[in-house]
Enzyme design. Structure first.
Site, mmCIF file in Angstrom:
data_model
loop_
_atom_site.group_PDB
_atom_site.id
_atom_site.type_symbol
_atom_site.label_atom_id
_atom_site.label_comp_id
_atom_site.label_asym_id
_atom_site.label_seq_id
_atom_site.Cartn_x
_atom_site.Cartn_y
_atom_site.Cartn_z
ATOM 1 N N GLU A 1 -24.905 -13.006 -1.432
ATOM 2 C CA GLU A 1 -25.420 -11.867 -2.290
ATOM 3 C C GLU A 1 -26.637 -11.347 -1.647
ATOM 4 O O GLU A 1 -27.501 -11.931 -1.137
ATOM 5 C CB GLU A 1 -25.562 -12.362 -3.662
ATOM 6 C CG GLU A 1 -24.422 -12.839 -4.389
ATOM 7 C CD GLU A 1 -24.684 -13.092 -6.024
ATOM 8 O OE1 GLU A 1 -25.684 -12.717 -6.127
ATOM 9 O OE2 GLU A 1 -23.520 -13.413 -6.419
ATOM 10 N N HIS B 1 -22.232 -8.673 -5.476
ATOM 11 C CA HIS B 1 -21.218 -9.674 -5.658
ATOM 12 C C HIS B 1 -19.986 -9.623 -4.567
ATOM 13 O O HIS B 1 -19.098 -8.931 -4.648
ATOM 14 C CB HIS B 1 -20.225 -9.669 -6.909
ATOM 15 C CG HIS B 1 -21.113 -9.985 -8.146
ATOM 16 N ND1 HIS B 1 -20.837 -9.919 -9.509
ATOM 17 C CD2 HIS B 1 -22.392 -10.442 -8.430
ATOM 18 C CE1 HIS B 1 -21.815 -10.373 -10.487
ATOM 19 N NE2 HIS B 1 -22.856 -10.826 -9.650
ATOM 20 N N HIS C 1 -28.328 -6.283 -7.021
ATOM 21 C CA HIS C 1 -27.535 -7.194 -6.327
ATOM 22 C C HIS C 1 -26.152 -7.077 -6.209
ATOM 23 O O HIS C 1 -25.627 -6.291 -6.626
ATOM 24 C CB HIS C 1 -28.114 -8.714 -6.852
ATOM 25 C CG HIS C 1 -27.274 -8.974 -8.093
ATOM 26 N ND1 HIS C 1 -27.752 -8.536 -9.457
ATOM 27 C CD2 HIS C 1 -26.241 -10.011 -8.400
ATOM 28 C CE1 HIS C 1 -26.783 -9.124 -10.217
ATOM 29 N NE2 HIS C 1 -25.780 -9.901 -9.414
ATOM 30 N N ASP D 1 -25.966 -14.563 -13.796
ATOM 31 C CA ASP D 1 -26.909 -13.329 -14.148
ATOM 32 C C ASP D 1 -27.311 -13.432 -15.402
ATOM 33 O O ASP D 1 -28.473 -12.988 -15.505
ATOM 34 C CB ASP D 1 -26.078 -12.071 -13.852
ATOM 35 C CG ASP D 1 -25.481 -11.746 -12.335
ATOM 36 O OD1 ASP D 1 -26.036 -12.358 -11.456
ATOM 37 O OD2 ASP D 1 -24.290 -11.196 -12.294
#
Length: 139
Positions: free
Chosen positions: A31, A90, A88, A101
């Site tokens: 990530e 995935h 961010h 999260d």
């Protein structure tokens, strides 16, 4: 912030996706993360600032490097902009908030943008209790 829409500059989107693809190309995939800058009142993102992911398990989690984050937040403020939120990726799952999260979200009122290397992205406002989905308009 009250709008249910996030306006994302095309350059910021391209920067985020490029960063996400870099992380996904790693072995193992990781990530990536960063800070979103712009106008928080208008919920407009004009720039994305990458930050190193210092999570213990970067394949499935992210943690913004604290020193880099403070430095970027100060630079954003010095430029007269706001920190609108964070992004961010995935790399191996859908771009929706994961249980991790939800557990780690800690900035109520800020945007959390999640993307996948294939270009899909979602944005959510953390209310302090839950994520509220926002529509994303690339401009």
């Amino acid at each position: 912030m009250t709008s249910s829409r996030l306006s994302l500059a095309a350059d910021a989107r391209d920067s985020i996706l490029s960063h996400a693809r870099e992380g996904a190309a790693g072995d193992p995939p990781a990530e990536v993360c960063g800070v979103l800058a712009g106008d928080s009142d208008a919920r407009t993102v004009t720039a994305a600032h990458p930050v190193s992911n210092v999570a213990a398990e970067p394949r499935v989690a992210y943690e913004l490097d604290p020193e880099e984050t403070v430095s970027i937040l100060e630079a954003i403020e010095s430029a007269g902009d706001d920190a609108v939120g964070f992004y961010h990726s995935h790399p191996e799952s859908d771009p929706v908030p994961s249980a991790t999260d939800r557990e780690r979200a800690s900035w109520p009122g800020y945007v959390y943008l999640i993307c996948s290397p294939d270009g899909r992205m979602t944005a959510h406002e953390w209310t302090g209790d839950e994520f509220r989905e926002l529509s994303v308009a690339v401009e």
